[in-house]
Design an enzyme around this catalytic site. Structure first.
Site, PDB file in Angstrom:
ATOM      1  CG  HIS A 141     -35.003  -3.726  11.750  1.00  0.00           C
ATOM      2  ND1 HIS A 141     -34.377  -4.342  10.690  1.00  0.00           N
ATOM      3  CD2 HIS A 141     -34.866  -2.398  11.539  1.00  0.00           C
ATOM      4  CE1 HIS A 141     -33.875  -3.421   9.881  1.00  0.00           C
ATOM      5  NE2 HIS A 141     -34.155  -2.235  10.369  1.00  0.00           N
TER       6      HIS A 141
ATOM      7  CG  ASP B  18     -32.109  -6.586  16.862  1.00  0.00           C
ATOM      8  OD1 ASP B  18     -31.114  -5.874  17.055  1.00  0.00           O
ATOM      9  OD2 ASP B  18     -32.875  -6.438  15.895  1.00  0.00           O
TER      10      ASP B  18
ATOM     11  CD  GLN C 191     -32.558   1.378  17.266  1.00  0.00           C
ATOM     12  OE1 GLN C 191     -32.154   2.315  17.948  1.00  0.00           O
ATOM     13  NE2 GLN C 191     -32.564   1.412  15.949  1.00  0.00           N
TER      14      GLN C 191
ATOM     15  CE  LYS D  75     -29.406   0.444  13.814  1.00  0.00           C
ATOM     16  NZ  LYS D  75     -30.120   1.348  12.924  1.00  0.00           N
TER      17      LYS D  75
ATOM     18  CB  CYS E 263     -36.705  -1.694   8.488  1.00  0.00           C
ATOM     19  SG  CYS E 263     -35.862  -0.749   7.229  1.00  0.00           S
TER      20      CYS E 263
HETATM   21  N1  7TS Z   1     -32.500  -4.390  14.434  1.00  0.00           N
HETATM   22  C1  7TS Z   1     -32.992  -3.237  14.916  1.00  0.00           C
HETATM   23  C2  7TS Z   1     -33.773  -3.259  16.189  1.00  0.00           C
HETATM   24  C3  7TS Z   1     -32.741  -2.048  14.232  1.00  0.00           C
HETATM   25  O1  7TS Z   1     -33.219  -0.905  14.728  1.00  0.00           O
HETATM   26  C4  7TS Z   1     -31.975  -2.065  13.038  1.00  0.00           C
HETATM   27  C5  7TS Z   1     -31.749  -0.824  12.214  1.00  0.00           C
HETATM   28  C6  7TS Z   1     -31.455  -3.290  12.612  1.00  0.00           C
HETATM   29  C7  7TS Z   1     -31.748  -4.436  13.320  1.00  0.00           C
HETATM   30  C8  7TS Z   1     -30.584  -3.393  11.395  1.00  0.00           C
HETATM   31  O2  7TS Z   1     -29.380  -2.752  11.629  1.00  0.00           O
HETATM   32  P1  7TS Z   1     -28.315  -2.539  10.446  1.00  0.00           P
HETATM   33  O3  7TS Z   1     -27.249  -1.707  11.071  1.00  0.00           O
HETATM   34  O4  7TS Z   1     -27.835  -3.876  10.038  1.00  0.00           O
HETATM   35  O5  7TS Z   1     -29.053  -1.837   9.357  1.00  0.00           O
HETATM   36  N2  7TS Z   1     -32.751   0.148  12.372  1.00  0.00           N
HETATM   37  C9  7TS Z   1     -32.958   1.224  11.568  1.00  0.00           C
HETATM   38  C10 7TS Z   1     -33.969   2.165  11.836  1.00  0.00           C
HETATM   39  O6  7TS Z   1     -34.725   2.095  12.780  1.00  0.00           O
HETATM   40  N3  7TS Z   1     -33.936   3.105  10.900  1.00  0.00           N
HETATM   41  O7  7TS Z   1     -32.953   2.814  10.038  1.00  0.00           O
HETATM   42  C11 7TS Z   1     -32.340   1.647  10.451  1.00  0.00           C
END
Ligand code: 7TS
Length: 405
Positions: free
Chosen positions: A117, A194, A197, A220, A363
């Site tokens: 990401h 990370d 997910q 999430k 992303c």
């Molecule tokens: N890393 C991974 C693997 C992610 O899926 C996401 C967000 C992030 C980092 C960033 O997370 P945040 O909460 O700081 O935004 N992924 C997604 C997605 O897949 N669609 O929208 C956000």
């Protein structure tokens, strides 16, 4: 699985019952989490760690209880190792700043992978620019798994840190982080996982993984937005400097010199999101009541069900087909002449039928570029999704394909 606990799932979209399959972007919130937010502001809102008055003490206690719940959720050795942040992105930026300031110098290397990401790429790129360091990338193999042989060659005396996704947000596949951590540790190199997910879909044990750092977002996993976690092994967090300065993170402030607070507060500058942490604690209780393993099994089975259904539609290509997926399935649709139907068009037609999926680059542009497409359509599940949801989605997709062909 307990659909009735999520009020938003009763909403109608374009006059249709909502089928929410965008859980990888954010999950919906159960009533217990909504109630926790109202309760906090209605009954005990006060700033934490500073007041002797009753409400401040209640707020502090609830915030710290939530920290313990997070520590137990990911099996951290102690709650001192849990730093509350604004989310995964904030956690990674904080780590890149703190670790980078202390540990990275010109010519050093940071390793990420092709499927990260953006939030696990850009903070490291910015660090490399600041320090004159070099970003190295673990490539993918044909089946979209990480090329571990190349990874072994990338590890060198110049490598300071490896940062990789546990679960790909686009492909849903689980990366071999245990092996990556073992190989990096053989050379005394630190690893950040990370977990944005993975923590929502798998049982994650940071001590068993032996990762040095892990980042995640509360939103999430059925918790509120604006809250995340940076887990770090105590040895590391003791050694690293704070990434941000301000209130909360200090012991004493003098113009000549400021001394820093103990862990985890050293890394938590300013008023923390104590209402968010409390609500997240309620989300964790809720998940544990259902059972994390049961949830994981349910989601694996649903992802498999999606893939099975999609593989029967001739025009559909599923990415990383045949590999076990933790919650997310990405695909594209092709016309009979081989031309790609833009994922955005598929997404819009699904939306018209009440089905929410995400389309685009998710992303993760380097991965999408590697796949050689403008984006994908991604269906991602949560604990409340059912086989009926998937049947509705697949029927809607077939209809969309008929309209677009
Ligand atoms: N890393 C991974 C693997 C992610 O899926 C996401 C967000 C992030 C980092 C960033 O997370 P945040 O909460 O700081 O935004 N992924 C997604 C997605 O897949 N669609 O929208 C956000």
């Amino acid at each position: 699985m307990r659909r009735e606990d999520f009020p938003i799932l009763n909403e109608k979209v374009h006059g249709r019952a909502l089928v929410y399959l965008d859980n990888a972007a954010t999950s919906q919130k159960p009533q217990v989490v909504l109630d926790a937010i109202t309760e906090a502001y209605s009954h005990w809102n006060a700033n934490v760690h500073r007041g002797v008055h009753h409400l401040s003490q209640v707020a502090t206690q609830k915030h710290e209880e939530a920290r313990v719940k997070v520590a137990r959720l990911i099996h951290a050795h102690s709650s001192e190792e849990i730093i509350f942040t604004k989310g995964t992105t904030d956690s990674l930026n904080m780590l890149a700043r703190s670790f980078g300031d202390a540990m990275v110098k010109e010519g050093d290397e940071i390793i990420v992978s092709q499927l990260e990401h953006h939030s696990n790429i850009v903070p490291w790129q910015m660090l490399c620019e600041r320090k004159g360091a070099v970003l190295k990338v673990i490539p993918l193999q044909e089946d979209l798994s990480l090329d571990i042989e190349v990874f072994k060659e990338l590890l060198s005396e110049k490598t300071r840190l490896v940062s990789v996704a546990h679960v790909s947000n686009v492909l849903g596949i689980v990366n071999p982080v245990e092996e990556i951590i073992r190989l990096a540790h053989e050379k005394d190199i630190a690893v950040c996982v990370d977990g944005a997910q993975s923590v929502p879909h798998l049982v994650v044990d940071v001590q068993q993984l032996d990762c040095d750092f892990l980042v995640m977002s509360a939103h999430k996993m059925y918790g509120p937005t604006g809250l995340g976690v940076l887990y770090g092994k105590k040895e590391w967090l003791d050694k690293l400097p704070p990434a941000e300065g301000g209130g909360e993170m200090i012991e004493h402030v003098r113009f000549e010199k400021t001394t820093y607070n103990v862990l985890p507060y050293k890394f938590e500058a300013g008023t923390p999101n104590y209402v968010g942490s409390y609500a997240f604690g309620k989300a964790i209780d809720y998940l544990q009541e259902i059972g994390l393993e049961q949830i994981a099994e349910h989601e694996y089975a649903l992802a498999e069900y999606i893939e099975e259904a999609l593989s029967k539609i001739e025009q559909v290509h599923v990415y990383a087909a045949g590999r076990k997926k933790a919650g997310a399935v990405s695909f594209n649709v092709y016309r009979a002449d081989g031309a790609l139907i833009h994922p955005f068009d598929v997404g819009v037609l699904l939306d018209r039928q009440g089905v929410a999926v995400r389309t685009g680059h998710h992303c993760a542009e380097p991965l999408i570029d590697y796949l050689g497409v403008p984006g994908t359509v991604r269906a991602s599940v949560g604990l409340y999704n059912t086989k009926e949801d998937i049947d509705t989605f697949v029927a809607a997709l077939k209809k969309a394909i008929m309209m677009l062909e």
